[in-house]
Write an enzyme that holds these catalytic residues in place. Sequence first.
Site, short mmCIF file in Angstrom:
data_model
loop_
_atom_site.label_atom_id
_atom_site.label_comp_id
_atom_site.label_asym_id
_atom_site.label_seq_id
_atom_site.Cartn_x
_atom_site.Cartn_y
_atom_site.Cartn_z
N LYS A 173 -11.34 -3.98 18.80
CA LYS A 173 -9.97 -4.46 18.96
C LYS A 173 -9.46 -4.29 20.40
CE LYS A 173 -8.49 -3.66 14.20
NZ LYS A 173 -7.30 -3.79 13.35
N ASP A 228 -3.80 -6.80 5.28
CA ASP A 228 -4.72 -7.71 5.97
C ASP A 228 -4.62 -9.14 5.44
OD1 ASP A 228 -5.84 -5.85 7.76
OD2 ASP A 228 -6.95 -4.97 6.10
N ASN A 253 0.87 -1.19 0.00
CA ASN A 253 0.00 0.00 0.00
C ASN A 253 0.90 1.24 0.00
OD1 ASN A 253 0.52 0.88 2.85
ND2 ASN A 253 -0.24 -1.19 3.23
N PRO A 282 -2.40 -12.18 10.64
CA PRO A 282 -2.81 -11.92 12.03
C PRO A 282 -3.02 -10.43 12.24
CG PRO A 282 -0.48 -12.50 11.91
CD PRO A 282 -1.03 -12.68 10.52
N ILE A 336 -2.13 -7.61 14.31
CA ILE A 336 -1.06 -7.40 15.29
C ILE A 336 -1.59 -6.66 16.51
CG2 ILE A 336 1.21 -6.33 15.65
CD1 ILE A 336 1.57 -6.56 12.52
N LYS A 349 -13.81 0.16 15.60
CA LYS A 349 -12.50 -0.50 15.67
C LYS A 349 -11.89 -0.37 17.07
CE LYS A 349 -10.89 -0.31 11.53
NZ LYS A 349 -10.30 0.25 10.31
N PHE A 359 -4.44 3.07 14.74
CA PHE A 359 -4.79 4.01 13.68
C PHE A 359 -5.90 3.39 12.84
CE2 PHE A 359 -1.97 7.70 13.16
CZ PHE A 359 -1.15 7.51 14.26
O1 C5P Z 1 -8.58 -3.13 10.95
P1 C5P Z 1 -7.68 -2.08 10.42
O2 C5P Z 1 -6.58 -2.61 9.55
O3 C5P Z 1 -8.36 -0.97 9.72
O4 C5P Z 1 -7.02 -1.43 11.74
C1 C5P Z 1 -5.98 -0.52 11.68
C2 C5P Z 1 -5.13 -0.61 12.92
O5 C5P Z 1 -4.80 -1.98 13.15
C3 C5P Z 1 -3.79 0.10 12.76
O6 C5P Z 1 -3.39 0.53 14.04
C4 C5P Z 1 -2.89 -0.99 12.22
O7 C5P Z 1 -1.52 -0.72 12.51
C5 C5P Z 1 -3.41 -2.20 12.95
N1 C5P Z 1 -3.31 -3.47 12.22
C6 C5P Z 1 -2.52 -4.47 12.72
N2 C5P Z 1 -2.45 -5.68 12.10
C7 C5P Z 1 -3.15 -5.91 10.98
C8 C5P Z 1 -3.98 -4.90 10.46
C9 C5P Z 1 -4.03 -3.69 11.10
O8 C5P Z 1 -1.86 -4.24 13.74
N3 C5P Z 1 -3.06 -7.08 10.39
#
Ligand code: C5P
Length: 440
Positions: free
Chosen positions: A373, A310, A241, A336, A338, A369, A355
């Site tokens: 989360k 993702d 990205n 996963p 994170i 979110k 974020f």
């Molecule tokens: O669910 P989404 O990707 O929109 O969430 C964004 C947040 O989750 C950000 O803080 C990003 O760094 C974190 N994230 C993560 N692991 C992933 C996807 C997103 O830690 N696989």
Amino acid sequence: MYDEDTDTLSPAGSCMTAFAPLSPQNGDDRQAALRDRTILVGVCGGIAAYKCAGIVSTLRQSGADVHVIMTEAAQKFVAPLTFAALSNHDVHTDMFAKDTTWDIAHIGLVRKTDAFVILNATANTIAKLAHGIADDLLTTCVLATRKPLLVAPAMNTQMLEADATQANIRCLQERGFEFVQPAAGFLACGETGDGRLAEEEEIIAALCAMLTRSRSLASEHVLITAGPTREFLDPARFLSNPSSGRMGYALAREAAARGAAVTLVSGPTELPAPAGAERVSVTSALDMHAAVLERLRGTTMFIGAAAVADFRPSASSKIKTKKEDADVNLAMTRNPDIIADVARQKPPACLVVGFAAETDDMERNAEDKLLRKGLDCIVVNSIAAHGTDGAFGARDNAVTILWRQAGNGHVERCRLARAPKTAIAAAILDQAAALRAQRR
Ligand code: C5P
């Protein structure tokens, strides 16, 4: 500053703790911030050089150990003896002077300094700083320091408004220099307009805020993710990205500048490692996941600024896949999450800041979110536009910070107007520090 039309704050007047208070401070606050701190003051050549003498005097009276560097032009306006008498130290004017108290002039000067203030900053000195020119003692010392830097410009209105000066100021702000806005009023050139040196109160208040902030995260261990991840299909192709990593890097630099121990787990970016932070370079989401969980022990603040993929290709090849004429269908596997794993496995008092990059319904999606989360705080920005108007790859950003109140879990929010990512990083850390204080 609050803007009623857009319901936003400028980051400088951010949510909980203002980060360059413009209101006058009382003497006790000032003494607490300045006592026994070493302040290096650069004085540039302009008519307001005489006002800098008063500022040096106030700093000394507040308990600071003040050392002054004057440019050649500054000495045409005020004699070094004035600053020597007020600071009670010899004034530094010469790159090549044999100094009896501070070893190699430019290194010795910055080594003992807690903060560096450039007063009466001229268009010329600002331009030199923006371009890394080090042709006198002042500019050499700036280049040789990693300490907090405050710049108070003063110049004629046209010079201040010139595209070159404005671009140089923006460039320095992006690198973390703080500025005290020049005031409007009568100028020595006979014109009336912006360009007067800001009032002494305002400059000293900004310096005190900067000094207080420089120790505000001293006991924190901050773990930050930044940049994109790359999910390779084969040695020639990956899915990723447009994240530049600038937001996460600005957070790492600001947290280190506030005294935190900082680890930055970074996906591939062009950016140099931020001063004061340990950088761990990773490529894929799986690498980032492992690197973060390995380092979670002892973390008091986790900030997930990375744009993590993702999904990854279900199969990847070590040999380049040959081009075929037919369409290709990729099978993808979920990576996963994170930050969700961090929220589950974190040490009890660790604050988790995420974020959200959204194209629509930003705040509703971010709130969802935040709760789903298990985060303490989330920063939402728009990726609807790319380039200068969006978040991805841009040097500045507009965000909303949402957080859960400690007692009742109620979600609060604060909208920040578009500003350099360095200023947004400072506002996010103000908020995070306030939330950490509530949870301790
Ligand atoms: O669910 P989404 O990707 O929109 O969430 C964004 C947040 O989750 C950000 O803080 C990003 O760094 C974190 N994230 C993560 N692991 C992933 C996807 C997103 O830690 N696989």
